[in-house]
Scaffold this active site. Structure first.
Site, PDB file in Angstrom:
ATOM      1  N   HIS A  22     -33.656  24.828 -30.426  1.00  0.00           N
ATOM      2  CA  HIS A  22     -32.458  24.081 -30.623  1.00  0.00           C
ATOM      3  C   HIS A  22     -32.708  22.603 -31.086  1.00  0.00           C
ATOM      4  O   HIS A  22     -31.533  21.982 -31.284  1.00  0.00           O
ATOM      5  CB  HIS A  22     -32.149  23.948 -29.033  1.00  0.00           C
ATOM      6  CG  HIS A  22     -30.455  24.333 -28.873  1.00  0.00           C
ATOM      7  ND1 HIS A  22     -29.585  24.714 -29.592  1.00  0.00           N
ATOM      8  CD2 HIS A  22     -29.661  24.136 -27.584  1.00  0.00           C
ATOM      9  CE1 HIS A  22     -28.395  24.912 -29.091  1.00  0.00           C
ATOM     10  NE2 HIS A  22     -28.427  24.213 -28.013  1.00  0.00           N
ATOM     11  N   ASN A  70     -24.856  19.231 -25.140  1.00  0.00           N
ATOM     12  CA  ASN A  70     -23.253  19.694 -24.965  1.00  0.00           C
ATOM     13  C   ASN A  70     -22.460  18.265 -24.956  1.00  0.00           C
ATOM     14  O   ASN A  70     -21.186  18.337 -24.888  1.00  0.00           O
ATOM     15  CB  ASN A  70     -23.069  20.464 -23.742  1.00  0.00           C
ATOM     16  CG  ASN A  70     -23.350  20.055 -22.689  1.00  0.00           C
ATOM     17  OD1 ASN A  70     -24.126  19.063 -22.613  1.00  0.00           O
ATOM     18  ND2 ASN A  70     -22.947  20.637 -21.504  1.00  0.00           N
ATOM     19  N   ASP A  95     -29.625  23.744 -35.440  1.00  0.00           N
ATOM     20  CA  ASP A  95     -29.901  25.098 -35.312  1.00  0.00           C
ATOM     21  C   ASP A  95     -28.714  26.056 -35.521  1.00  0.00           C
ATOM     22  O   ASP A  95     -27.716  25.796 -35.352  1.00  0.00           O
ATOM     23  CB  ASP A  95     -30.608  25.352 -34.147  1.00  0.00           C
ATOM     24  CG  ASP A  95     -29.915  25.329 -33.082  1.00  0.00           C
ATOM     25  OD1 ASP A  95     -29.257  24.158 -32.685  1.00  0.00           O
ATOM     26  OD2 ASP A  95     -29.625  26.234 -32.048  1.00  0.00           O
ATOM     27  N   ASN A 116     -22.689  24.471 -29.077  1.00  0.00           N
ATOM     28  CA  ASN A 116     -22.140  23.547 -27.951  1.00  0.00           C
ATOM     29  C   ASN A 116     -22.317  21.884 -28.502  1.00  0.00           C
ATOM     30  O   ASN A 116     -21.116  21.223 -28.006  1.00  0.00           O
ATOM     31  CB  ASN A 116     -22.809  23.468 -26.471  1.00  0.00           C
ATOM     32  CG  ASN A 116     -22.378  24.798 -25.785  1.00  0.00           C
ATOM     33  OD1 ASN A 116     -21.356  25.207 -26.149  1.00  0.00           O
ATOM     34  ND2 ASN A 116     -23.102  25.307 -25.167  1.00  0.00           N
TER      35      ASN A 116
END
Length: 194
Positions: A22, A70, A95, A116
């Site tokens: 991520h 997020n 990513d 997100n």
């Protein structure tokens, strides 16, 4: 052609997330900063690590949000708002589950695709989605129920090497991206294969 004024690398903060899939976007900005001889420094006003370099007499700012993924938009909106950087002068590296490791692609505008970080950036920029994206392939675990653990996990060495190669490819089209020549940047980058 709008020149890039802000390059953002998405990831999660803290050592437990370092080198996770991520954090591919953050890794891109770290490598870019190193290549430009730029130190990234924590700045609470922008909720992130920031740096800048000059390209053809214009400032290019680098940002790695230190919010969780997020909440990335909080950081991007704070910096872009302060320096009056329009969405179409922003490049966000992130990513991408829908591409295999070793592939990097550019995209302008569009939705968040379930990401997100992108979702929050779009929301915090007032539903403006015209920013550019550098999508760094990390592959997909095969089933949606496995995605969270997959993106928050560290890739095996072979996958990490492919990601590093795709970042090298992306750094190779930096002059075109900085100039806002997205057509040329896409042609060059999308023809690369790891």
């Amino acid at each position: 052609m709008t020149a890039v004024q802000l390059i953002v690398g998405l990831g999660n903060p803290g050592p437990e997330y370092d080198q996770t899939r991520h954090n591919a976007g953050a890794l891109f900005v770290e490598r870019l900063a190193h290549a430009q001889g730029v130190s990234l420094v924590a700045d609470r006003k922008y909720f992130g690590l920031v740096g800048k370099f000059s390209h053809q007499g214009k400032d290019v700012r680098l940002l790695i949000p230190t919010t969780y993924m997020n909440r990335s938009g909080q950081s991007v909106a704070a910096l872009a708002g302060f320096f009056r950087i329009a969405p179409d002068a922003i490049l966000v590296a992130h990513d991408e589950l829908d591409m295999p490791p070793g592939v990097a692609k550019l995209k302008t505008g569009g939705g968040h695709g379930g990401h997100n970080g992108l979702r929050d950036i779009i929301a915090q920029l007032g539903n403006q989605n015209s920013f550019h994206r550098l999508r760094l392939g990390i592959g997909h675990p095969g089933h949606s129920s496995l995605v969270s653990g997959y993106v928050l996990g560290r890739a095996p060495r072979s996958e990490q090497e492919l990601l590093d190669t795709s970042i090298d490819f992306a750094l190779g089209v930096l002059p075109e991206m900085l100039a806002g020549d997205w057509t040329r940047a896409m042609q060059k980058l999308h023809s690369q294969k790891a």
